[in-house]
Scaffold this motif. Structure first.
Motif, mmCIF file in Angstrom:
data_model
loop_
_atom_site.group_PDB
_atom_site.id
_atom_site.type_symbol
_atom_site.label_atom_id
_atom_site.label_comp_id
_atom_site.label_asym_id
_atom_site.label_seq_id
_atom_site.Cartn_x
_atom_site.Cartn_y
_atom_site.Cartn_z
ATOM 1 N N THR A 100 35.119 46.520 38.042
ATOM 2 C CA THR A 100 34.584 45.876 39.246
ATOM 3 C C THR A 100 35.418 44.714 39.757
ATOM 4 O O THR A 100 35.217 44.276 40.889
ATOM 5 C CB THR A 100 33.150 45.377 39.009
ATOM 6 O OG1 THR A 100 33.155 44.443 37.938
ATOM 7 C CG2 THR A 100 32.209 46.521 38.710
ATOM 8 N N VAL A 104 39.858 46.416 41.411
ATOM 9 C CA VAL A 104 39.631 46.177 42.842
ATOM 10 C C VAL A 104 40.713 45.266 43.411
ATOM 11 O O VAL A 104 41.276 45.535 44.476
ATOM 12 C CB VAL A 104 38.222 45.586 43.078
ATOM 13 C CG1 VAL A 104 38.052 45.146 44.516
ATOM 14 C CG2 VAL A 104 37.158 46.592 42.702
ATOM 15 N N ASP A 107 44.197 47.189 43.263
ATOM 16 C CA ASP A 107 44.227 48.272 44.246
ATOM 17 C C ASP A 107 44.294 47.739 45.672
ATOM 18 O O ASP A 107 44.998 48.297 46.517
ATOM 19 C CB ASP A 107 43.006 49.183 44.085
ATOM 20 C CG ASP A 107 43.089 50.045 42.836
ATOM 21 O OD1 ASP A 107 44.195 50.179 42.265
ATOM 22 O OD2 ASP A 107 42.041 50.587 42.426
ATOM 23 N N ASN A 108 43.574 46.663 45.957
ATOM 24 C CA ASN A 108 43.644 46.063 47.293
ATOM 25 C C ASN A 108 45.023 45.476 47.569
ATOM 26 O O ASN A 108 45.510 45.544 48.702
ATOM 27 C CB ASN A 108 42.568 44.994 47.467
ATOM 28 C CG ASN A 108 41.221 45.582 47.778
ATOM 29 O OD1 ASN A 108 41.127 46.665 48.340
ATOM 30 N ND2 ASN A 108 40.178 44.881 47.412
#
Length: 118
Positions: A100, A104, A107-108
C-alpha cells in the motif's frame, strides 16, 4: 523516510541536470532512462534494503524497530453466508506496508517519469 530519501535523491540529480543553462539532450535522456531503470530495480530489491536501513536507524535511536499492528476487524456475517465464502486475505503488517505504500510510490515515480519524458 528512507524510501522518500532514495526516491527524491535520484530525482533531484536528474532535475539539476535539466535546470542547467546548457543541456545536452542525449546525456539527459540517458540519465532519465537510468533513473527509470533504477526505480524498476529499486521496486524489486529496494524494499528489503530500505527496511534494513530503517531498522539500523531505529536501533541507533533506541526505538523498537517494528511496525505497529492494527486491530483485526471482524465483519458481521449473515445467516446465509458460509465460512469459506468471500474470505479476505490477511497480509502481514510489513507486506501490507510494501503493497500500500512502497509499491505505490515507486510505481507512481516510474509512471510519472515515463509519461513526462516520452
Amino acid at each position: 523516510m528512507v524510501i522518500w530519501h532514495d526516491v527524491l535523491f535520484s530525482v533531484n540529480m536528474v532535475s539539476q541536470k535539466l535546470q542547467e543553462k546548457m543541456v545536452c539532450i542525449d546525456a539527459t535522456i540517458k540519465q532519465i532512462q537510468g533513473v527509470i531503470s533504477y526505480f524498476q530495480k529499486y521496486r524489486d530489491e529496494g524494499f528489503q534494503a530500505s527496511i534494513e536501513i530503517a531498522k539500523a536507524i531505529a536501533c541507533d535511536m533506541d526505538i523498537e524497530p517494528e511496525f505497529p499492528t492494527k486491530r483485526q476487524r471482524k465483519r458481521k456475517r449473515h445467516y446465509d453466508e458460509t465460512n469459506d465464502q468471500d474470505e479476505e486475505i490477511q497480509l502481514s503488517v510489513m507486506e501490507s506496508f510494501r503493497v500500500t505504500y512502497f509499491l505505490v510510490i515507486v510505481d507512481n515515480a516510474i509512471l510519472s517519469l515515463t509519461t513526462r519524458f516520452d
